[in-house]
Design an enzyme around this catalytic site. Sequence first.
Site, mmCIF file in Angstrom:
data_model
loop_
_atom_site.group_PDB
_atom_site.id
_atom_site.type_symbol
_atom_site.label_atom_id
_atom_site.label_comp_id
_atom_site.label_asym_id
_atom_site.label_seq_id
_atom_site.Cartn_x
_atom_site.Cartn_y
_atom_site.Cartn_z
ATOM 1 C CE LYS A 21 -27.036 35.891 -22.568
ATOM 2 N NZ LYS A 21 -28.436 36.051 -23.507
ATOM 3 C CG ASN A 45 -18.077 21.047 -20.588
ATOM 4 O OD1 ASN A 45 -17.441 21.444 -21.120
ATOM 5 N ND2 ASN A 45 -19.038 21.019 -19.328
ATOM 6 N N GLY A 98 -5.794 25.476 -20.547
ATOM 7 C CA GLY A 98 -5.078 24.653 -21.552
ATOM 8 C C GLY A 98 -4.889 23.209 -21.595
ATOM 9 C CB SER A 99 -4.316 21.201 -18.321
ATOM 10 O OG SER A 99 -5.735 21.123 -18.091
ATOM 11 C CG ASN A 100 -9.298 19.343 -19.823
ATOM 12 O OD1 ASN A 100 -8.970 17.616 -19.832
ATOM 13 N ND2 ASN A 100 -9.070 20.044 -18.868
ATOM 14 C CG HIS A 109 -19.294 19.558 -14.408
ATOM 15 N ND1 HIS A 109 -18.460 20.788 -14.902
ATOM 16 C CD2 HIS A 109 -19.003 19.624 -13.422
ATOM 17 C CE1 HIS A 109 -19.319 21.751 -13.526
ATOM 18 N NE2 HIS A 109 -19.423 20.743 -12.377
ATOM 19 C CG MET A 142 -14.960 29.503 -17.720
ATOM 20 S SD MET A 142 -14.804 28.529 -17.344
ATOM 21 C CE MET A 142 -15.552 29.122 -15.136
ATOM 22 N NE ARG A 143 -17.687 34.793 -21.929
ATOM 23 C CZ ARG A 143 -17.592 36.262 -20.922
ATOM 24 N NH1 ARG A 143 -19.011 36.479 -21.623
ATOM 25 N NH2 ARG A 143 -16.339 36.011 -20.841
#
Length: 206
Positions: A68, A112, A15-17, A114, A95-96
């Site tokens: 997914k 997103n 959860g750093s972002n 990356h 991660m899905r």
Amino acid sequence: MSRKFRLGILGSGKGSNLAAIAGACEAGQVPAEVAIVLSDVADAGILARAKERGIHARFIAPGKFRTKLDDEAERAYIAALQQAQVDWIALAGFMRILKGDFLRAFAPRVVNIHPALLPSFPGLEAWKQALDYGVKVTGCTVHLVDQGIDTGPIIAQQIVQVLDGDTPAKLHERIQEAEQELYPKVIAALLRGEILVQGRKTLWKR
Ligand code: GRF
């Protein structure tokens, strides 16, 4: 005063972002509030970090697949986000793969981050892929989410040097510092309508 947008954040990790985005919202640098945080991992740090900040946070089980959401889970994610009346969705280490109905419900308002300079090193552990390949620079990319894996239109990238003696952990840490700088800035620009999307090209109106 202009209206505050409502953000939904999805993550599977520490959860750093989320912390960086929520902090930037609280500081008035992003014209939004984090309305809801969802995770597919029951004990993910992102849920704890959201709750510490008083943000509504929920684990929703992903269902029977590994990479997914299954149909029922996807419906539950869509319903939770709609109920929270989110305007934009930011994926922060979720991660899905999100496809079909999810993107039909929210795209193009799904973004997103990356941990590499796309289109190099899509997929998992991108910092490790970069280190193993031997590149001298890598970084992070903010992009809109489409049906592919890390393939949507690129909005912004920030460079991180690969240093002699780097380990995957050290490099990932510096990439994460770059992410925490870049992601809130890009979200702010998107919400303010400062980014024009024309096919694969995105233009910053400054
Ligand atoms: C970030 O490095 C992001 O780029 C990747 O997953 C990580 C999530 O980190 N997709 P955090 O949970 O925001 O700390």
